[in-house]
Design a protein around this motif. Structure first.
Motif, PDB file in Angstrom:
ATOM      1  N   HIS A  17       0.825  -1.222   0.000  1.00 44.80           N
ATOM      2  CA  HIS A  17       0.000   0.000   0.000  1.00 44.80           C
ATOM      3  C   HIS A  17       0.857   1.269   0.000  1.00 44.80           C
ATOM      4  O   HIS A  17       0.574   2.231   0.710  1.00 44.80           O
ATOM      5  N   PRO A  56       2.218   4.533  -2.175  1.00 45.78           N
ATOM      6  CA  PRO A  56       1.871   5.306  -3.369  1.00 45.78           C
ATOM      7  C   PRO A  56       2.982   5.212  -4.408  1.00 45.78           C
ATOM      8  O   PRO A  56       4.164   5.087  -4.057  1.00 45.78           O
ATOM      9  N   TRP A  57       2.596   5.248  -5.681  1.00 43.53           N
ATOM     10  CA  TRP A  57       3.627   5.250  -6.719  1.00 43.53           C
ATOM     11  C   TRP A  57       3.263   6.199  -7.847  1.00 43.53           C
ATOM     12  O   TRP A  57       2.096   6.435  -8.127  1.00 43.53           O
ATOM     13  N   LYS A  64      -2.356   0.871 -11.801  1.00 39.78           N
ATOM     14  CA  LYS A  64      -2.981   1.896 -10.957  1.00 39.78           C
ATOM     15  C   LYS A  64      -1.985   2.837 -10.267  1.00 39.78           C
ATOM     16  O   LYS A  64      -1.859   2.845  -9.034  1.00 39.78           O
ATOM     17  N   THR A  91      -0.685   6.132  -8.505  1.00 40.18           N
ATOM     18  CA  THR A  91      -1.352   7.157  -7.694  1.00 40.18           C
ATOM     19  C   THR A  91      -1.381   8.474  -8.441  1.00 40.18           C
ATOM     20  O   THR A  91      -2.377   9.202  -8.431  1.00 40.18           O
ATOM     21  N   ALA A  99      -6.198   8.066 -11.512  1.00 36.56           N
ATOM     22  CA  ALA A  99      -4.995   8.694 -10.966  1.00 36.56           C
ATOM     23  C   ALA A  99      -5.121  10.208 -10.997  1.00 36.56           C
ATOM     24  O   ALA A  99      -5.902  10.764 -11.774  1.00 36.56           O
ATOM     25  N   ASP A 110      -7.684  15.772 -11.048  1.00 42.57           N
ATOM     26  CA  ASP A 110      -8.149  14.422 -10.718  1.00 42.57           C
ATOM     27  C   ASP A 110      -9.318  14.029 -11.618  1.00 42.57           C
ATOM     28  O   ASP A 110     -10.012  13.047 -11.355  1.00 42.57           O
ATOM     29  N   LEU A 127       3.972  12.505  -1.540  1.00 41.19           N
ATOM     30  CA  LEU A 127       3.004  11.429  -1.320  1.00 41.19           C
ATOM     31  C   LEU A 127       3.413  10.541  -0.153  1.00 41.19           C
ATOM     32  O   LEU A 127       2.558   9.935   0.507  1.00 41.19           O
ATOM     33  N   ARG A 187      -0.989  11.311   1.836  1.00 36.31           N
ATOM     34  CA  ARG A 187      -1.609  10.354   0.922  1.00 36.31           C
ATOM     35  C   ARG A 187      -2.786  10.949   0.143  1.00 36.31           C
ATOM     36  O   ARG A 187      -3.410  10.234  -0.643  1.00 36.31           O
ATOM     37  N   GLY A 223      -3.648  12.453  -2.828  1.00 33.62           N
ATOM     38  CA  GLY A 223      -2.878  12.569  -4.049  1.00 33.62           C
ATOM     39  C   GLY A 223      -2.923  13.925  -4.719  1.00 33.62           C
ATOM     40  O   GLY A 223      -1.898  14.449  -5.163  1.00 33.62           O
TER      41      GLY A 223
END
Length: 272
Positions: free
Chosen positions: A104, A106-107, A131, A133, A163, A176, A208, A212, A214
């Motif tokens: 879990h 973020p990337w 998926k 972030t 994303a 977003d 991030l 979290r 985004g």
């Protein structure tokens, strides 16, 4: 038919709120020293590392397939850049992302030159299935991922992937798919320094790691980098000294400076 977008000043209090939250996140990064695993291109490795170290983060840049999962498992965020997409990097990317998802973390995806070849674009689209972030790219790369030349490509990519999308260039837009902000800070000289955009991807990952949310983290990261670039350019004789001054400026960037300089705009679709 393409959408038409206009930009408007946001409320002064919202501008201040972003400046202050950016300063708070910089303080948090300095205190927590998050580790950010970066798989990036050969040109960007030094500058990316320096940018992260300047604000107190801990970059790691291993690409060893035999250790990448362990490194990602113990990191706080992951940055993936497909610029120099050799066999070593490509072999490390998928297990790195899979591990980030398992833990879990973020990337962030940087689809470098996705517009330059069909094969590269196809690979970048495969990574979208994992998926990210945040996706950070220039307008040509983002349009290539969506497969359209429409100006609303960033909004479309955000809607398609879920994303946050950061379209960076002369002005940075973060969306977003519903709301969008433009960062009106920065300086044209930043485009004359190698790996500025690549380093920005890892910088977003750094924010991030401590925030979290985004959309907010991406705005905060790009705002800090743009304000630092603006200040650094005023002190610089050219790109060489800009490289030095932007690191020094990031190192000392504070709330007062961000409050004085932050300039955010709201992007909205309007009737043509």
């Amino acid at each position: 038919m393409s959408a038409v977008f206009k930009v408007f000043d946001i409320e002064s209090q919202s501008n201040l709120d972003y400046a202050r939250s950016c300063a708070t996140m910089l303080e948090t990064i300095s205190q927590q020293k998050p580790r950010v695993q970066c798989i990036t291109n050969t040109v960007a490795m030094d500058f990316t590392s320096d940018i992260l170290l300047a604000v107190g983060a801990r970059p790691s840049l291993t690409m060893g397939i035999d250790e990448i999962r362990e490194f990602v498992a113990s990191c706080d965020a992951l940055s993936i850049n497909i610029g120099t997409l050799d066999a070593i990097r490509k072999a490390a990317i998928t297990p790195a992302i899979e591990t980030a998802l398992d833990y879990h973390r973020p990337w962030v995806l940087d689809p470098v030159s996705a517009h330059a070849s069909e094969k590269r674009c196809e690979y970048a689209r495969e990574l979208l299935e994992l998926k990210p972030t945040v996706i950070r790219g220039n307008i040509a790369e983002i349009k290539a991922l969506v497969g359209t030349d429409k100006p609303e490509a960033a909004w479309m990519l955000a809607e398609q992937t879920g994303a946050v999308v950061a379209q960076t260039g002369e002005a940075d837009i973060v969306t977003d798919g519903k709301k969008a902000l433009m960062i009106a800070n920065g300086d044209q000289m930043q485009t004359r320094v190698s790996a500025m955009g690549c380093a920005a991807t890892a910088f977003v990952a750094t924010f991030l790691a401590v925030n979290r949310r985004g959309f907010d983290a991406t705005v905060q990261a790009l705002l800090a980098l743009a304000v630092a670039g603006e200040i650094a350019a005023a002190k610089s004789q050219g790109p060489g000294s800009l490289h030095m001054h932007i690191l020094d400026t990031l190192y000392g960037l504070d709330k007062q400076t961000l409050e004085q300089r932050a300039h955010l705009l709201k992007c909205e679709e309007v009737e043509a």
